[in-house]
Design a protein around this motif. Structure first.
Motif, PDB file in Angstrom:
ATOM      1  N   VAL A   8      17.127  -4.335 -22.561  1.00  0.00           N
ATOM      2  CA  VAL A   8      16.210  -4.674 -21.484  1.00  0.00           C
ATOM      3  C   VAL A   8      15.521  -3.405 -21.016  1.00  0.00           C
ATOM      4  CG1 VAL A   8      16.087  -5.449 -19.087  1.00  0.00           C
ATOM      5  CG2 VAL A   8      17.513  -6.668 -20.656  1.00  0.00           C
ATOM      6  N   VAL A  10      13.630  -1.970 -17.765  1.00  0.00           N
ATOM      7  CA  VAL A  10      13.498  -2.297 -16.351  1.00  0.00           C
ATOM      8  C   VAL A  10      12.521  -1.314 -15.727  1.00  0.00           C
ATOM      9  CG1 VAL A  10      14.755  -2.438 -14.200  1.00  0.00           C
ATOM     10  CG2 VAL A  10      15.853  -3.160 -16.273  1.00  0.00           C
ATOM     11  N   ASN A  13      10.753  -0.617 -10.246  1.00  0.00           N
ATOM     12  CA  ASN A  13      11.106  -1.530  -9.157  1.00  0.00           C
ATOM     13  C   ASN A  13      12.244  -2.461  -9.551  1.00  0.00           C
ATOM     14  OD1 ASN A  13       8.949  -0.440  -7.769  1.00  0.00           O
ATOM     15  ND2 ASN A  13       7.547  -1.928  -8.680  1.00  0.00           N
ATOM     16  N   ASP A  14      12.925  -2.114 -10.621  1.00  0.00           N
ATOM     17  CA  ASP A  14      14.059  -2.898 -11.110  1.00  0.00           C
ATOM     18  C   ASP A  14      13.649  -4.259 -11.665  1.00  0.00           C
ATOM     19  OD1 ASP A  14      15.729  -0.855 -10.385  1.00  0.00           O
ATOM     20  OD2 ASP A  14      16.084  -1.659  -8.410  1.00  0.00           O
ATOM     21  N   ILE A  15      12.407  -4.383 -12.002  1.00  0.00           N
ATOM     22  CA  ILE A  15      11.960  -5.650 -12.572  1.00  0.00           C
ATOM     23  C   ILE A  15      12.045  -5.541 -14.089  1.00  0.00           C
ATOM     24  CG2 ILE A  15       9.980  -7.185 -12.814  1.00  0.00           C
ATOM     25  CD1 ILE A  15       9.028  -6.069 -10.114  1.00  0.00           C
ATOM     26  N   PRO A  16      12.672  -6.506 -14.725  1.00  0.00           N
ATOM     27  CA  PRO A  16      12.722  -6.429 -16.184  1.00  0.00           C
ATOM     28  C   PRO A  16      11.326  -6.661 -16.774  1.00  0.00           C
ATOM     29  CG  PRO A  16      13.689  -8.474 -15.411  1.00  0.00           C
ATOM     30  CD  PRO A  16      13.365  -7.675 -14.195  1.00  0.00           C
ATOM     31  N   LEU A  39      23.729  -6.840 -16.931  1.00  0.00           N
ATOM     32  CA  LEU A  39      22.746  -5.759 -16.885  1.00  0.00           C
ATOM     33  C   LEU A  39      22.212  -5.585 -15.469  1.00  0.00           C
ATOM     34  CD1 LEU A  39      20.890  -6.477 -20.207  1.00  0.00           C
ATOM     35  CD2 LEU A  39      22.117  -4.401 -19.622  1.00  0.00           C
ATOM     36  N   HIS A  40      22.007  -6.686 -14.823  1.00  0.00           N
ATOM     37  CA  HIS A  40      21.487  -6.593 -13.459  1.00  0.00           C
ATOM     38  C   HIS A  40      22.482  -5.894 -12.555  1.00  0.00           C
ATOM     39  CE1 HIS A  40      20.634  -8.308  -9.395  1.00  0.00           C
ATOM     40  NE2 HIS A  40      19.487  -7.764  -9.709  1.00  0.00           N
ATOM     41  N   ALA A  41      23.739  -6.269 -12.710  1.00  0.00           N
ATOM     42  CA  ALA A  41      24.763  -5.658 -11.863  1.00  0.00           C
ATOM     43  C   ALA A  41      24.888  -4.170 -12.165  1.00  0.00           C
ATOM     44  CB  ALA A  41      26.092  -6.358 -12.064  1.00  0.00           C
ATOM     45  N   LEU A  43      22.674  -2.151 -12.650  1.00  0.00           N
ATOM     46  CA  LEU A  43      21.648  -1.370 -11.944  1.00  0.00           C
ATOM     47  C   LEU A  43      22.235  -0.684 -10.720  1.00  0.00           C
ATOM     48  CD1 LEU A  43      18.562  -3.722 -12.061  1.00  0.00           C
ATOM     49  CD2 LEU A  43      18.783  -1.500 -13.119  1.00  0.00           C
ATOM     50  N   ASP A  44      23.245  -1.305 -10.136  1.00  0.00           N
ATOM     51  CA  ASP A  44      23.935  -0.685  -9.004  1.00  0.00           C
ATOM     52  C   ASP A  44      24.489   0.669  -9.388  1.00  0.00           C
ATOM     53  OD1 ASP A  44      23.645  -2.396  -6.880  1.00  0.00           O
ATOM     54  OD2 ASP A  44      25.347  -3.649  -7.429  1.00  0.00           O
ATOM     55  N   GLN A  47      21.620   3.258 -10.236  1.00  0.00           N
ATOM     56  CA  GLN A  47      20.920   3.844  -9.090  1.00  0.00           C
ATOM     57  C   GLN A  47      21.714   5.005  -8.499  1.00  0.00           C
ATOM     58  OE1 GLN A  47      20.624   0.590  -6.322  1.00  0.00           O
ATOM     59  NE2 GLN A  47      22.550   1.112  -5.331  1.00  0.00           N
ATOM     60  N   GLY A 115       4.190  -0.885 -15.375  1.00  0.00           N
ATOM     61  CA  GLY A 115       5.022  -1.738 -14.530  1.00  0.00           C
ATOM     62  C   GLY A 115       4.863  -3.211 -14.821  1.00  0.00           C
ATOM     63  N   SER A 116       3.934  -3.542 -15.683  1.00  0.00           N
ATOM     64  CA  SER A 116       3.787  -4.958 -16.009  1.00  0.00           C
ATOM     65  C   SER A 116       4.589  -5.269 -17.267  1.00  0.00           C
ATOM     66  CB  SER A 116       2.322  -5.304 -16.214  1.00  0.00           C
ATOM     67  OG  SER A 116       1.825  -4.622 -17.325  1.00  0.00           O
ATOM     68  N   ARG A 117       4.682  -6.527 -17.531  1.00  0.00           N
ATOM     69  CA  ARG A 117       5.506  -6.983 -18.641  1.00  0.00           C
ATOM     70  C   ARG A 117       4.915  -6.509 -19.967  1.00  0.00           C
ATOM     71  NH1 ARG A 117       9.496 -10.754 -19.624  1.00  0.00           N
ATOM     72  NH2 ARG A 117      10.172 -10.907 -17.482  1.00  0.00           N
TER      73      ARG A 117
ATOM     74  N   ARG B 570      23.690  -5.402  -5.520  1.00  0.00           N
ATOM     75  CA  ARG B 570      23.631  -6.442  -6.555  1.00  0.00           C
ATOM     76  C   ARG B 570      25.003  -7.082  -6.749  1.00  0.00           C
ATOM     77  NH1 ARG B 570      20.796  -2.121  -7.919  1.00  0.00           N
ATOM     78  NH2 ARG B 570      18.549  -2.353  -7.950  1.00  0.00           N
ATOM     79  N   GLU B 606      13.487  -8.455  -7.548  1.00  0.00           N
ATOM     80  CA  GLU B 606      13.621  -7.622  -8.728  1.00  0.00           C
ATOM     81  C   GLU B 606      13.175  -8.343  -9.987  1.00  0.00           C
ATOM     82  OE1 GLU B 606      17.511  -5.912  -8.758  1.00  0.00           O
ATOM     83  OE2 GLU B 606      16.970  -4.606  -7.088  1.00  0.00           O
TER      84      GLU B 606
END
Lengths: 135, 1227
Positions: A8, A10, A13-16, A39-41, A43-44, A47, A115-117, B570, B606
């Motif tokens: 992934v 990201v 801004n943490d957006i995939p 994967l989202h978790a 990010l904690d 950071q 920053g875009s997809r 999160r 997000e």
């Protein structure tokens, strides 16, 4: 090649902005969910970790049962995150570096809005090829 | 025995009871400087110590062997208490005795001399001093002072300092010596490490003794290091290949982790051969470490080490799982985590730690909670509460990757448990999978690493393979799925048949080879767990679903809260989702919504849409139940705006129908709905729409609808905002298009009223679905819907509309600048030039001013204007260019034809300038000034154009009209017979050729024509052609006729009638008039009045100025001015027949002084040719060129005098000559 691998990218801004299941294991719908969650978790952790080192390759930052999350901090805090079960650190590093190159090319594309997809199919193909090569 | 340092008191003189209290007041030692293991001084506070007498039973009761083991507990110092009041006594009794006591070198000692002498008793004090001096001399050495004096009656402060330092010296020395000793022993043992005689227990005893010693001395750091080394050494020894060792953990209560309780089991219980059992020993070591860390106030480290220990030890337990009770590992981990959490939180005050440390602590707490939670869920799942566990990604990820417990054999069903099995079955049956809102069907995420049914039956060693496969193929092939509750859409009736038809209900004793059914597995697991778990409190939390959920909530909340406090949002939020799910299940929707909102907000912010898609329907359902229409709508919109692949089209349609249904229902509170993510819009591609100031326009924008079906909108309006200013004071612009949005791209046009100049960007799109007003800020850059989900507000938005500053849109100028004919119907040409602007439908108002009339009976002519530029390239468009269209004019209005909207046109319209006055000719007798303004006529023009005739162009133009000729007369010659040759000069005033066809002069009275008398000119040259701006002269022969009335002659005018034609082009100027009626002759008549004056000129006298007699005039010199007057003809009138003439000399008195007669009569005969001279003497007064005096004849009319020189002239006057009379001769 790793049996499970989920890659992934990201944005800052943490957006995939790019997702790919690159593992050799047969695709399962429910797994994709879990991978996203892990994967989202992670990010904690990223950071916290990202500011403690100068290296771009943060190695494995999080571990979930047998799965490991490796992270590469690319330009402008775009993060490459790989969820995998393989051990080869070198392979992952090479994979990240080559994807970094690819990403830079995308980034320099004047039609790409940072920053875009990432929708480039070329990019997708290349990433999958790199995954087969290194993971 | 207490963990104190012992200090023995050798009470030589029975003084202990006297001093005990004050001595014991000195312990614990406030400040002590000890050496640590590295021989570095360390300051220790509050060193605990206890004074005991040498006669104390505790010192004597030990066996010799024990004394060796507990040698480190031996007293650290000996205080010898003595007193003596007599020197002799000291010498003979006390000194030998003391020598005996202190000769044992191993002990550290010091002497306290107690003086009983009262301060007031000088004698006694003196004596005591003497004895003490003696004592000092005997026992103090150069290196060390071992004596101090204690005054029983009021000891001074210095004594206690002295006492403390001596005591600490002793303790330190003893400690050093002992540490050294132990270290040597340990070294010795370590050297033997790999020899067969090596025994871990011995090593352990030494090491722990050392650690204990440090601990007693408050040197916790050193103590901790010893334990760490011990742990390392143990790990090495236990993993070394060798004989099989017992692991431990089989005693009752072992399932409750003892990792914080070092005294849980006596070490002698766990020793086996040369080493300790791993299960107990590792926990023991950790407990010791934790204890020290707590003493060091490092609960964070306890948590960190504890977490690592639990994880590591859990793996160790897994290795020994088949020898341990069922699920022992899980139970142990749960209790260990809970224990750690409890103790660390109680020790943690979070006071003086950095924020990072604080975060770290809470993260560890969160990790512990989370670990505990997972294991707890696993246990619950095994005993059949799996149906109650939310199949969320977090639970699925945690549980499906966690392997099943691997007991040697899976527990079997205890006998007489059919009722329980029934109950479990019932529970499974009752637990209906929740029907999700919107009919969302998702394959539930797995909570099992592999099928429990298969796993449990496989682990029962005696089960044959054949039966197993039979089990899998049972019923309709989905039996397994049904049993594991993975397929909620499977009908309950089907399930019933399958379970009820089984043999389970009738059979209680299971045949050995029959595979267990799921409910049986649960019952078996529950029974086995009851065996494993020794804590009744823990077991009770698994006794029922309610209890389970209570504990589950506790753990989840703990984890979530701690993660939030550690800023791991999160992790925390994910668990919030689990809490919400539980609230939801129990109908606690208020709380559920709160938590779900947190989860959704994070995922939404997000952009992790897959995860969002998982929880958002739940949130929506809660909101629906709570009647939170606004929230529910927002959720539906959000669901619709998620990636379309995440939901099936049917589900998406369900979302839409919900939105539409709500929008058309009676909503209590009408809230605007933000659909920015669902309905996006952008200006259409290409340059922005450009409008001129004041113009309305049509702006078409592209709207992407994210709705799966067509959606009907009640209205749709757009807000534009000026890119220069932030104020959004612009009215919403409504769309006139039909309001059905197709899925995907729609083009919608908006009619824009006139806007202020500036450039505009898209603001917001608002509209109504039913009664619901919505609003979208989502402008997408451009392109397809796929990229729309990303909205970047940082990118500058492209202006969609530009309203230009006011500028000239059209220009109207007169086509001809030269004059037109007055009083004739003339074409006025107007060049109407649109400046990049269409004049379509334009109306031209023409308002003729005073003395100007538009002939409305005539048609207006419109033609292409061919400017200079167009001339060159108009070959192909010549046909078009040559076109002249006639259009009517009504009330001064002309409608411009469509073809003329974009091209420069020439509009011709006929006007007649009216001038009622009769033109006058110019003659020397009546010079006349003609003003240009006289011929000016104004035309006010107003052009209304633009789509709504909103643009107005106004201009007033001046048109110059004139007569065709300017006429002047002069008498060319005056013959002797009284005949006059009158020349009439015609000067063409127009830029056109004039053809004079006939001229007739009607003379005024007093004049008459000579000859035929028809008033025609002398010679007939007609037609006479007068080119533009040229002149022509016509000669008339006239003479004076006698007349009586002079006034009549003066006031009458002659009239000149000119018949002429004109041939001119209207594009250059005057032209032949527009025929008002068909058949009007082209001959024009121009009348002009002339005034002739008689007599024209009649000189009777001639006055000549004679030259001066001198060459030069000088100021002050007299000069004679001479004029000669001569009569030119004999006067005809008798009344002026006098022979005297009045003369008068006019001189400027500043220049001249007249010396002679200024005026007077001189005689001159009436005969022609008579002459005389008039002389006047004058004196010039100023030098320079001055006018000479002039001679005037006042009685004679000016016309009768001929002067020489004719006009005024100048004479030169020199300055006065120098006079010498005023000179003084030079001396």
């Amino acid at each position: 090649m790793a049996s499970t691998a989920c890659f992934v990218i990201v944005s800052k801004n943490d957006i995939p902005i790019y997702e790919a299941e690159v593992g050799s294991a047969p695709k399962k719908e429910d797994l994709a969910h879990q991978h996203q969650f892990i994967l989202h978790a992670a990010l904690d952790v990223v950071q916290d970790l990202a500011w403690t080192t100068n290296a771009m390759f943060l190695r494995s930052v999080d571990r979930f049962s047998d799965l490991v999350v490796s992270v590469y901090d690319s330009v402008v805090h775009t993060r490459f995150m790989l969820l995998h079960d393989s051990r080869s650190d070198d392979g992952i590093k090479s994979f990240f570096q080559e994807v970094h190159e690819l990403y830079i090319k995308i980034f320099l594309n004047p039609l790409y809005l940072p920053g875009s997809r990432i929708t480039s199919s070329h990019f997708d193909t290349k990433v999958r090829a790199l995954a087969r090569k290194y993971l | 025995m207490a963990d104190f340092l012992f200090l023995t008191v050798e009470d030589v003189s029975d003084l202990w009871l006297n001093v005990k209290e004050s001595f014991e007041g000195r312990v614990p030692v406030k400040k002590a400087c000890l050496n640590n293991k590295a021989r570095n001084p360390v300051f220790v506070d509050n060193l605990p110590a206890e004074f005991i007498q040498t006669t104390d039973s505790r010192l004597r009761s030990r066996f010799p062997q024990e004394q060796y083991l507990f040698w480190f507990r031996e007293p650290y110092a000996t205080v010898v208490l003595v007193t003596c009041e007599d020197l002799d006594e000291f010498k003979t009794i006390l000194k030998p005795r003391l020598k005996l006591i202190v000769q044992n070198d191993e002990r550290e000692w010091f002497i306290v001399f107690v003086s009983k002498a009262h301060p007031s008793n000088d004698q006694a004090s003196k004596m005591a001093k003497k004895v003490y001096a003696r004592l000092e001399a005997d026992f103090n050495t150069k290196k060390r002072e071992r004596c101090c004096k204690f005054d029983l009656h009021g000891p001074d402060a210095e004594f206690w300092d002295d006492f403390d330092s001596k005591m600490v010296d002793c303790i330190r020395n003893t400690l050093d010596r002992r540490v050294q000793f132990y270290e040597e022993e340990i070294r010795r043992l370590s050297e033997q490490r790999f020899t067969p005689i090596w025994n871990f227990c011995n090593f352990f005893i030494l090491k722990e003794s050392l650690a204990f010693m440090f601990e007693m001395s408050n040197l916790h750091e050193d103590s901790l290091r010893e334990y760490d080394e011990l742990e390392l050494c143990y790990s090495e020894s236990v993993t070394s290949p060798g004989k099989h060792r017992e692991f431990g953990g089989l005693d009752t209560g072992d399932d409750q982790a003892a990792l914080l309780n070092p005294g849980f089991k006596a070490l002698t219980q766990i020793v086996q051969d040369d080493v300790f059992r791993e299960f107990e020993f590792r926990q023991y070591i950790f407990a010791c470490q934790a204890k020290l860390l707590f003493k060091l106030s490092r609960p964070i480290e306890v948590a960190a080490r504890g977490h690592a220990f639990v994880v590591g030890f859990s793996k160790t337990l897994a290795l020994h799982e088949n020898s341990l009770p069922f699920c022992f590992r899980e139970v142990w981990v749960i209790t260990a985590c809970l224990g750690l959490i409890k103790s660390t939180t109680s020790h943690y005050d979070g006071g003086a730690v950095s924020i990072d440390t604080d975060k770290e602590f809470y993260r560890l707490q969160g990790d512990l909670y989370s670990l505990c939670r997972i294991k707890f869920m696993r246990l619950a799942y095994l005993i059949g509460y799996g149906v109650e566990i939310e199949k969320s990604p977090v639970n699925s990820a945690s549980l499906s990757m966690l392997p099943w417990p691997k007991p040697a054999t899976w527990p079997s069903i205890p006998p007489d448990s059919s009722a329980e099995v029934m109950e479990k079955e019932k529970m499974v049956l009752q637990a209906k999978s929740r029907e999700k809102l919107f009919d969302i069907h998702r394959k539930p995420l797995p909570l099992e690493p592999s099928l429990l049914l298969r796993e449990a039956n496989r682990r029962r060693a005696f089960l044959s393979v054949g039966n197993l496969s039979e089990l899998y193929d049972s019923a309709d092939g989905s039996g397994l799925d049904a049993n594991s509750k993975l397929s909620p859409n499977r009908s309950a009736s089907n399930f019933m048949t399958r379970t009820m038809s089984g043999p389970a209900t009738s059979e209680t004793s299971l045949p050995v080879d029959r595979p267990m059914r799921l409910s049986e597995i649960h019952v078996a697991a529950e029974h086995a767990l009851k065996q494993t778990i020794s804590d009744p409190d823990f077991m009770s939390s698994l006794s029922s679903v309610e209890e389970f959920e209570k504990r589950y909530m506790e753990l989840t909340k703990g984890a979530a809260d701690n993660y939030h406090r550690s800023w791991w949002k999160r992790h925390g939020v994910v668990l919030d989702g689990e809490i919400a799910a539980l609230f939801f299940k129990h109908g606690n929707y208020d709380l559920a919504v709160k938590s779900y909102e947190k989860v959704c907000a994070l995922y939404s912010a997000e952009g992790w849409e897959e995860l969002l898609a998982d929880v958002l329907p739940d949130l929506a359902e809660c909101q629906k139940i709570l009647n939170d229409e606004a929230g529910y709508l927002a959720s539906c919109v959000k669901l619709l705006s998620l990636d379309s692949t995440l939901f099936s089209s049917k589900e998406r349609q369900a979302f839409q129908s919900e939105v539409v249904r709500l929008a058309h229902s009676e909503m209590k509170y009408l809230v605007p709905l933000d659909v920015s993510s669902l309905i996006t819009f952008a200006g259409s591609a290409g340059p922005p729409l450009e409008l001129c100031d004041g113009d309305p326009g049509t702006l078409s924008i592209v709207v992407w609808s994210g709705f799966p079906d067509d959606i009907t909108l009640e209205s749709l309006s757009l807000r534009l905002s000026a890119s220069s200013s932030a104020d959004e004071g612009i009215k919403a612009i409504k769309s006139s298009d039909s309001h059905v949005l197709k899925p995907g791209r729609n083009t919608i046009s908006f009619d824009i009223p006139p806007q202020k100049p500036g450039s505009y960007v898209l603001g917001a799109l608002t509209g109504q679905i039913g009664k619901l007003s919505f609003r979208s800020h989502g402008f997408s850059q451009d392109g397809p819907v796929e990229t729309d989900e990303f909205m970047s507000f940082e990118t500058p938005t492209r202006p969609v509309l530009k309203v230009r500053k006011p500028r000239a849109l059209v220009d109207i100028t007169p086509a001809v600048s030269s004059a037109l004919l007055m009083n004739e119907l003339q074409w006025i040409g107007l060049i109407v030039k649109p400046i990049d602007y269409s004049l379509k439908g334009g109306i031209l108002h023409i308002d003729a001013g005073a003395e100007l009339k538009i002939e409305e009976s005539q048609m207006i002519e419109i033609e292409h204007y061919r400017g200079d530029v167009e001339h060159a390239s108009s070959a192909d468009s010549s046909a078009e260019a040559g076109r002249v269209e006639k259009i009517p004019i009504e009330n001064g209005k002309i409608k411009l034809p469509d073809w003329a909207s974009d091209v420069t046109t020439l509009v011709w319209f006929p006007v007649r300038a009216i001038d009622d006055t009769i033109a006058r000719g110019e003659s020397p007798a009546s010079p006349q000034k003609q003003s240009v303004v006289d011929g000016m006529r104004m035309i006010a023009l107003k052009l209304e154009f633009g789509v709504f005739h909103n643009q107005v162009f106004e201009r007033t133009i001046a048109v110059h009209f004139t007569n065709p000729f300017h006429v002047s007369t002069r008498v060319v010659d005056k013959c002797n017979d009284g005949t006059l040759l009158l020349q009439v000069i015609l000067c063409s005033e127009v830029k056109a050729t004039l053809h004079v066809k006939d001229v007739q002069l009607d003379l005024q009275s007093g004049f008459e024509h000579l000859g035929k008398g028809d008033g025609r000119p002398a010679s007939s040259l007609f037609p006479l052609v007068v080119a533009p701006s040229s002149r022509a002269g016509i000669l008339f022969i006239i003479r004076l006729s006698g007349t009586k009335d002079l006034d009549e002659v003066e006031n009458a005018d002659s009239m000149l009638n000119i018949k002429y034609g004109i041939s001119g082009d209207r594009t250059t100027g005057a032209h032949s008039p527009v025929p008002a009626q068909v058949g009007d002759s082209e001959e024009l008549l121009f009348k002009i009045a002339l005034r002739l004056k008689r007599p024209v000129l009649d000189p009777c006298l001639a006055v000549g100025f004679l030259p001066f007699s001198t060459d030069s005039l000088r100021v002050g010199q007299l000069v004679n001015m001479k004029w000669r007057v001569e009569r030119l003809k004999t006067p005809e009138d008798s009344n002026i027949s006098s022979d005297e003439i009045l003369y008068q000399v006019d001189a400027n008195p500043q220049n001249w002084m007249v010396a002679g007669r200024k005026c007077g009569h001189v005689s001159l005969s009436n005969e022609q040719g008579s002459r005389m001279e008039i002389t006047v003497t004058c004196i010039p007064l100023v030098s320079g060129y001055v006018h000479p005096p002039q001679l005037g004849l006042p009685e004679v009319g000016e016309v009768n005098i001929s002067c020489n020189p004719a006009g005024p002239h100048l004479v030169c006057v020199l300055p006065p000559a120098l006079s010498t009379s005023y000179c003084i001769p030079a001396a």
